[in-house]
Design an enzyme around this catalytic site. Structure first.
Site, PDB file in Angstrom:
ATOM      1  N   ASP A 235       0.732  -1.103  -0.204  1.00 37.26           N
ATOM      2  CA  ASP A 235       0.152   0.028   0.008  1.00 37.26           C
ATOM      3  C   ASP A 235       0.692   1.090   0.043  1.00 37.26           C
ATOM      4  O   ASP A 235       0.447   2.035  -0.634  1.00 37.26           O
ATOM      5  CB  ASP A 235      -0.846  -0.009   1.354  1.00 37.26           C
ATOM      6  CG  ASP A 235      -1.984  -0.940   1.093  1.00 37.26           C
ATOM      7  OD1 ASP A 235      -2.241  -1.612  -0.032  1.00 37.26           O
ATOM      8  OD2 ASP A 235      -2.698  -1.243   2.058  1.00 37.26           O
ATOM      9  N   GLN A 236       1.865   1.204   0.604  1.00 36.29           N
ATOM     10  CA  GLN A 236       2.862   2.332   0.787  1.00 36.29           C
ATOM     11  C   GLN A 236       3.443   2.700  -0.475  1.00 36.29           C
ATOM     12  O   GLN A 236       3.531   4.027  -0.810  1.00 36.29           O
ATOM     13  CB  GLN A 236       4.053   2.325   1.849  1.00 36.29           C
ATOM     14  CG  GLN A 236       4.720   3.462   1.987  1.00 36.29           C
ATOM     15  CD  GLN A 236       5.930   3.192   3.339  1.00 36.29           C
ATOM     16  OE1 GLN A 236       5.739   2.276   3.939  1.00 36.29           O
ATOM     17  NE2 GLN A 236       6.596   4.144   3.156  1.00 36.29           N
ATOM     18  N   ALA A 237       4.057   1.775  -1.064  1.00 35.44           N
ATOM     19  CA  ALA A 237       4.571   1.891  -2.386  1.00 35.44           C
ATOM     20  C   ALA A 237       3.649   2.319  -3.549  1.00 35.44           C
ATOM     21  O   ALA A 237       4.029   3.097  -4.267  1.00 35.44           O
ATOM     22  CB  ALA A 237       5.254   0.651  -3.014  1.00 35.44           C
TER      23      ALA A 237
ATOM     24  N   ASP B 266       0.852   3.934  -2.841  1.00 33.69           N
ATOM     25  CA  ASP B 266       0.420   5.506  -2.478  1.00 33.69           C
ATOM     26  C   ASP B 266       1.526   6.603  -3.006  1.00 33.69           C
ATOM     27  O   ASP B 266       1.248   7.620  -3.555  1.00 33.69           O
ATOM     28  CB  ASP B 266       0.304   5.636  -1.218  1.00 33.69           C
ATOM     29  CG  ASP B 266      -0.742   5.015  -0.496  1.00 33.69           C
ATOM     30  OD1 ASP B 266      -1.873   4.731  -1.440  1.00 33.69           O
ATOM     31  OD2 ASP B 266      -1.133   4.608   0.739  1.00 33.69           O
TER      32      ASP B 266
ATOM     33  N   SER C  54     -38.108   1.042 -18.152  1.00 32.91           N
ATOM     34  CA  SER C  54     -38.388   0.351 -17.116  1.00 32.91           C
ATOM     35  C   SER C  54     -38.978  -1.121 -17.415  1.00 32.91           C
ATOM     36  O   SER C  54     -39.327  -1.390 -18.487  1.00 32.91           O
ATOM     37  CB  SER C  54     -39.109   0.911 -16.329  1.00 32.91           C
ATOM     38  OG  SER C  54     -40.509   1.169 -16.930  1.00 32.91           O
ATOM     39  N   LEU C  55     -39.042  -1.850 -16.365  1.00 34.94           N
ATOM     40  CA  LEU C  55     -39.560  -3.267 -16.656  1.00 34.94           C
ATOM     41  C   LEU C  55     -40.983  -3.324 -16.162  1.00 34.94           C
ATOM     42  O   LEU C  55     -41.177  -3.007 -15.112  1.00 34.94           O
ATOM     43  CB  LEU C  55     -38.375  -4.401 -16.112  1.00 34.94           C
ATOM     44  CG  LEU C  55     -37.052  -4.448 -16.769  1.00 34.94           C
ATOM     45  CD1 LEU C  55     -36.378  -5.544 -15.840  1.00 34.94           C
ATOM     46  CD2 LEU C  55     -37.290  -4.779 -18.214  1.00 34.94           C
TER      47      LEU C  55
ATOM     48  N   GLU D  45     -31.199 -12.876 -13.976  1.00 30.47           N
ATOM     49  CA  GLU D  45     -30.094 -12.211 -13.165  1.00 30.47           C
ATOM     50  C   GLU D  45     -30.842 -11.588 -12.260  1.00 30.47           C
ATOM     51  O   GLU D  45     -32.114 -11.172 -11.998  1.00 30.47           O
ATOM     52  CB  GLU D  45     -29.877 -10.782 -13.998  1.00 30.47           C
ATOM     53  CG  GLU D  45     -29.062 -11.434 -15.428  1.00 30.47           C
ATOM     54  CD  GLU D  45     -28.847  -9.880 -16.474  1.00 30.47           C
ATOM     55  OE1 GLU D  45     -27.874  -9.909 -16.464  1.00 30.47           O
ATOM     56  OE2 GLU D  45     -29.778  -9.744 -17.058  1.00 30.47           O
TER      57      GLU D  45
ATOM     58  N   LYS E  24     -31.840  -8.582  -9.773  1.00 27.89           N
ATOM     59  CA  LYS E  24     -32.335  -7.185  -9.728  1.00 27.89           C
ATOM     60  C   LYS E  24     -31.778  -6.505  -8.325  1.00 27.89           C
ATOM     61  O   LYS E  24     -32.212  -6.565  -7.390  1.00 27.89           O
ATOM     62  CB  LYS E  24     -33.661  -7.117  -9.972  1.00 27.89           C
ATOM     63  CG  LYS E  24     -34.271  -5.817 -10.020  1.00 27.89           C
ATOM     64  CD  LYS E  24     -35.809  -5.770 -10.259  1.00 27.89           C
ATOM     65  CE  LYS E  24     -36.223  -4.088 -10.525  1.00 27.89           C
ATOM     66  NZ  LYS E  24     -35.939  -3.350  -9.662  1.00 27.89           N
TER      67      LYS E  24
ATOM     68  N   ASP F  76     -30.395  -3.358  -5.992  1.00 24.85           N
ATOM     69  CA  ASP F  76     -31.256  -2.207  -5.642  1.00 24.85           C
ATOM     70  C   ASP F  76     -30.150  -1.090  -5.654  1.00 24.85           C
ATOM     71  O   ASP F  76     -29.674  -1.116  -4.409  1.00 24.85           O
ATOM     72  CB  ASP F  76     -31.903  -2.810  -4.273  1.00 24.85           C
ATOM     73  CG  ASP F  76     -32.828  -1.631  -3.897  1.00 24.85           C
ATOM     74  OD1 ASP F  76     -33.565  -0.965  -4.784  1.00 24.85           O
ATOM     75  OD2 ASP F  76     -33.435  -1.781  -2.684  1.00 24.85           O
TER      76      ASP F  76
ATOM     77  N   TYR G 187     -24.802  -4.956 -16.577  1.00 22.57           N
ATOM     78  CA  TYR G 187     -25.939  -6.161 -16.946  1.00 22.57           C
ATOM     79  C   TYR G 187     -26.373  -5.862 -18.645  1.00 22.57           C
ATOM     80  O   TYR G 187     -26.933  -6.619 -18.916  1.00 22.57           O
ATOM     81  CB  TYR G 187     -27.116  -5.921 -16.278  1.00 22.57           C
ATOM     82  CG  TYR G 187     -27.789  -4.602 -15.788  1.00 22.57           C
ATOM     83  CD1 TYR G 187     -28.458  -4.120 -16.822  1.00 22.57           C
ATOM     84  CD2 TYR G 187     -27.793  -3.885 -14.578  1.00 22.57           C
ATOM     85  CE1 TYR G 187     -29.073  -2.821 -16.738  1.00 22.57           C
ATOM     86  CE2 TYR G 187     -28.431  -2.650 -14.411  1.00 22.57           C
ATOM     87  CZ  TYR G 187     -29.113  -2.330 -15.447  1.00 22.57           C
ATOM     88  OH  TYR G 187     -29.743  -1.169 -15.227  1.00 22.57           O
TER      89      TYR G 187
ATOM     90  N   LYS H  74     -34.912 -12.352 -18.834  1.00 14.93           N
ATOM     91  CA  LYS H  74     -34.786 -11.820 -20.200  1.00 14.93           C
ATOM     92  C   LYS H  74     -34.676 -12.850 -21.308  1.00 14.93           C
ATOM     93  O   LYS H  74     -34.149 -13.971 -21.243  1.00 14.93           O
ATOM     94  CB  LYS H  74     -33.389 -10.811 -20.263  1.00 14.93           C
ATOM     95  CG  LYS H  74     -33.518  -9.569 -19.349  1.00 14.93           C
ATOM     96  CD  LYS H  74     -31.889  -8.884 -19.796  1.00 14.93           C
ATOM     97  CE  LYS H  74     -31.755  -7.891 -18.690  1.00 14.93           C
ATOM     98  NZ  LYS H  74     -30.520  -7.411 -18.795  1.00 14.93           N
TER      99      LYS H  74
ATOM    100  N   LYS I 270     -40.538  -9.550  -8.439  1.00 15.76           N
ATOM    101  CA  LYS I 270     -40.236  -8.904  -7.171  1.00 15.76           C
ATOM    102  C   LYS I 270     -40.523  -9.743  -5.945  1.00 15.76           C
ATOM    103  O   LYS I 270     -41.624 -10.382  -6.034  1.00 15.76           O
ATOM    104  CB  LYS I 270     -41.037  -7.758  -7.212  1.00 15.76           C
ATOM    105  CG  LYS I 270     -40.671  -6.443  -8.044  1.00 15.76           C
ATOM    106  CD  LYS I 270     -39.443  -5.888  -7.572  1.00 15.76           C
ATOM    107  CE  LYS I 270     -39.219  -4.744  -8.079  1.00 15.76           C
ATOM    108  NZ  LYS I 270     -39.999  -3.688  -7.717  1.00 15.76           N
TER     109      LYS I 270
ATOM    110  N   CYS J  67     -43.834  20.536  23.476  1.00 20.56           N
ATOM    111  CA  CYS J  67     -42.655  20.282  22.548  1.00 20.56           C
ATOM    112  C   CYS J  67     -41.648  19.575  23.445  1.00 20.56           C
ATOM    113  O   CYS J  67     -41.427  19.838  24.810  1.00 20.56           O
ATOM    114  CB  CYS J  67     -41.911  21.596  22.260  1.00 20.56           C
ATOM    115  SG  CYS J  67     -40.264  21.332  21.395  1.00 20.56           S
TER     116      CYS J  67
ATOM    117  N   CYS K 268     -37.949  22.147  24.173  1.00 23.43           N
ATOM    118  CA  CYS K 268     -38.406  23.561  24.751  1.00 23.43           C
ATOM    119  C   CYS K 268     -39.738  23.709  25.580  1.00 23.43           C
ATOM    120  O   CYS K 268     -39.774  24.568  26.185  1.00 23.43           O
ATOM    121  CB  CYS K 268     -38.251  24.720  23.447  1.00 23.43           C
ATOM    122  SG  CYS K 268     -40.080  24.762  22.598  1.00 23.43           S
TER     123      CYS K 268
ATOM    124  N   CYS L   4     -44.200  22.781  17.016  1.00 25.86           N
ATOM    125  CA  CYS L   4     -43.868  23.606  17.894  1.00 25.86           C
ATOM    126  C   CYS L   4     -43.646  25.106  17.383  1.00 25.86           C
ATOM    127  O   CYS L   4     -42.807  25.099  16.493  1.00 25.86           O
ATOM    128  CB  CYS L   4     -42.433  23.216  18.571  1.00 25.86           C
ATOM    129  SG  CYS L   4     -41.737  24.392  19.751  1.00 25.86           S
TER     130      CYS L   4
ATOM    131  N   CYS M  67     -36.587  27.499  20.506  1.00 27.34           N
ATOM    132  CA  CYS M  67     -36.712  26.046  20.585  1.00 27.34           C
ATOM    133  C   CYS M  67     -35.265  25.625  19.864  1.00 27.34           C
ATOM    134  O   CYS M  67     -35.100  25.795  18.625  1.00 27.34           O
ATOM    135  CB  CYS M  67     -37.691  25.527  19.671  1.00 27.34           C
ATOM    136  SG  CYS M  67     -37.967  23.608  19.770  1.00 27.34           S
TER     137      CYS M  67
END
Length: 666
Positions: free
Chosen positions: A31-33, A35, A80-81, A111, A113, A115, A223, A286, A310, A404, A407, A422, A428
């Site tokens: 990681d150092q090398a 960076d 959309s589907l 496949e 779906k 989110d 996809y 599909k 779904k 409230c 307050c 309120c 407040c």
């Protein structure tokens, strides 16, 4: 070795290390090398910007600030589907396919779906040139600088198998691990946590600072391949080819020959999907053969050759431990159910909003109730009901408070509204601090370097009591406060000073008048042009403005009738905040300049500078203030600055005379 050669060598080496790490899970360097190499490349690019390559790995760390995302028309609509939730609908879908294709054999690709956020990636001559959100399916937002931070998306594709111009589409997402880490940091700072990974992803991809997007480690699964030239015959071949060329294709897809095989896939992933690094909410089915897809065609909204199954919303049962009441910036009181932690759809749920007093009554919530929790669309947790069989004898019903919780001022419920408020807005604490937080946000006064913690501290110490007090801050104000160094104090004061140039429409939004959002604020500025004119307006003058109804008009009148608000405005006026703006409505004339950016310089015969700017915007273009390699045109008038002309020539920017601009417009 000369500087340009060294930069090219660094790009090649770092890209190789990135590909090994992100594509093959193989670390070829410490990681150092790594960076150190990255730092060297960044410094060389800063010192020699003309030698910087478009596929440089420095694009991954972000740093570009995008003030506004320009709208882009999709080359191919992002449709959309259609959705289904049961086996019967799936079999009906299959029957429609069979009826259209007749005796032709066919097969499906299934496949998961995912989110997240639908994204489109445009490539030309092997280079990523644009990243666009789905938007309304016809037009999306150009978020190129942000999508470049997704480390698994290739910036260049060196393959003769792909055409010169093509597009891939996928689902951008925030990994659950990143989501949980960010929320841990926010909770530790006392900030409100992000609601859920999907909303967090959507908000992140629309951030204006690409460095912050990079810090959040966003990811994507590809996809779909789109273009006028498709180098394969089936969707299966496309997924394999994209994966071979370095695109992140999820290996969870499967080819299925029948509805029964599709259902087996659906049942298999019903539980397994919770082990994935992101949330899913269903399965996409599909037709595999692209020729058959073309013959099956499209409806106005969706393809006839695909459908989405779904999964039913997951339901969990847990116990209400208490109800707490949150006070918003406008005084709105929101009840929140504090729950015994329960695992649901990939996350641990501890809280759920109950919205208002009506919802408490509808659910008939009692102390200690066992309740059913569901994620609406697998995103927002909500209480859907109470298990009355588990209610203890003598359980006490929850009653909405009359005062409230912060307050102790008396709450009111306005006619026709479901929420309690309120009205003690000047004393407040959550309302006052919320108004200051609203005032400094990017869409308002855009005061950077001040966070929620700083506002809390300055308020608790009595240093500020309202947003206008920010303009009285000095170095002395921060003396003795822990965590403030001279540099950080200077940055805060500089940001405050800079905010004095923010246009009036954003100032008006920043005042936090109830029901006056950014769009309404702009309409008010178009109509009245100054705060004095707006403050003097009567009810009839206000409701004559488009989209200003009774509720907004009364709210504006109430705001300017409050002496405390007038005192704040007086302080802002003394601080020389912009309280007037000659804003003119720009009417869209055409789309001849859509997707093009312009810098204006010099004096013109047919236009004032603001008129020329309005003409560009009215035809879909974007006006920017500085010249960069991404600029499309420099519109050059008489007596333009020689520095801009020189830089435009260095970067090979197209320079237009006023006549050439008019020709382009027509």
């Amino acid at each position: 070795m000369d500087i340009q050669s060294r930069m090219q060598e660094l790009v090649v080496r770092i890209n190789q290390y990135n590909e090994a790490y992100y594509q093959n899970n193989e670390s070829l360097i410490s990681d150092q090398a790594f960076d150190e190499l990255m730092h060297e490349l960044q410094q060389l690019e800063l010192q020699n910007p003309l030698f910087a390559l478009p596929d440089s790995p420095t694009q991954r760390v972000g740093g570009t600030i995008t003030k506004a995302f320009k709208s882009v028309i999709h080359q191919f609509p992002m449709l959309s589907l259609g959705n289904t939730y049961n086996e019967e609908d799936l079999r009906d879908f299959d029957e429609r396919i069979k009826k259209t294709l007749g005796d032709e054999p066919y097969e499906y690709i299934c496949e998961l779906k995912f989110d997240g956020v639908a994204l489109s990636f445009w490539y030309e001559n092997g280079r990523l040139i644009k990243g666009v959100t789905r938007g309304d399916g016809t037009r999306g937002d150009d978020i190129t600088e942000n999508v470049k931070t997704i480390r698994r998306i290739p910036l260049t594709v060196n393959s003769e198998k792909f055409p010169k111009i093509f597009e891939v589409r996928g689902e951008g997402f925030m990994p659950i691990s990143s989501f949980e880490k960010i929320n841990e940091e926010k909770v530790a700072k006392g900030d409100a946590p992000l609601a859920n990974p999907r909303n967090a992803a959507s908000g992140t991809f629309k951030m204006q600072d690409s460095a912050e997007v990079a810090r959040r480690n966003m990811d994507c699964f590809i996809y779909s391949f789109v273009g006028n030239e498709i180098p394969f015959q089936t969707h299966e071949e496309g997924l394999n080819l994209m994966s071979q060329q370095g695109f992140p294709v999820s290996p969870t897809w499967r080819k299925c020959a029948s509805v029964d095989e599709i259902l087996a896939y659906i049942h298999e992933w019903d539980e397994k999907r919770n082990d994935l690094p992101l949330n899913t909410d269903g399965i996409v089915i599909k037709i595999n053969d692209l020729g058959q897809q073309e013959r099956l065609g499209y409806t106005a909204k969706s393809p006839r050759w695909a459908i989405s199954f779904k999964y039913p919303s997951e339901i969990a049962q847990t116990k209400i431990e208490s109800l707490s009441y949150q006070v918003g910036r406008t005084g709105n009181i929101t009840p929140v159910a504090n729950l015994h932690p329960v695992y649901l759809a990939g996350t641990v749920i501890k809280r759920a909003s109950v919205h208002n007093a009506n919802e408490i009554q509808r659910l008939d919530l009692h102390e200690g109730d066992s309740v059913f929790i569901e994620k609406g669309g697998e995103i927002i947790p909500k209480i859907t009901g109470v298990d009355l069989t588990k209610r203890s004898n003598g359980a006490i019903p929850f009653n909405f408070p009359t005062h409230c919780p912060e307050c102790h001022g008396e709450l009111v419920r306005l006619p026709g509204e479901a929420n309690h408020y309120c009205v003690n807005e000047t004393a407040c604490p959550p309302q006052i601090k919320g108004k200051i937080e609203h005032f400094i946000q990017r869409k308002a006064l855009n005061i950077e370097n001040i966070g929620v913690e700083t506002i809390d501290l300055l308020y608790e110490k009595g240093i500020i009591k309202n947003a206008a007090d920010l303009y009285a801050l000095s170095e002395l104000s921060f003396w003795g406060l822990e965590g403030f160094q001279q540099k950080s104090i200077a940055n805060i004061l500089q940001s405050i000073e800079k905010s004095k140039q923010i246009p009036f429409r954003q100032v008006l939004f920043g005042l936090g008048i109830r029901h006056v959002g950014a769009t309404i604020a702009e309409k008010l500025v178009l109509a009245f042009h100054s705060l004095d004119n707006l403050a003097a307006a009567n009810y009839d003058e206000l409701i004559a403005i488009p989209e200003i109804g009774d509720r907004i008009a009364i709210s504006i009148l109430d705001y300017f009738n409050n002496p405390m608000n007038l005192a704040i405005i007086s302080k802002l006026r003394e601080a020389k905040i912009q309280l007037a703006e000659d804003l003119q409505e720009i009417v869209l004339e055409g789309e001849s300049l859509v997707g093009k950016s312009f810098v204006i310089s010099g004096v013109f015969e047919n236009f004032e500078r603001e008129e020329l700017k309005a003409k560009i915007i009215a035809n879909g273009g974007k006006v920017v203030s500085s010249i960069s390699s991404k600029l499309d045109y420099l519109v050059a008038g008489n007596n333009m600055g020689p520095a801009k002309l020189e830089k435009a020539n260095q970067l090979n920017i197209k320079i237009l005379s006023e006549e050439e601009f008019l020709a382009l417009l027509s």
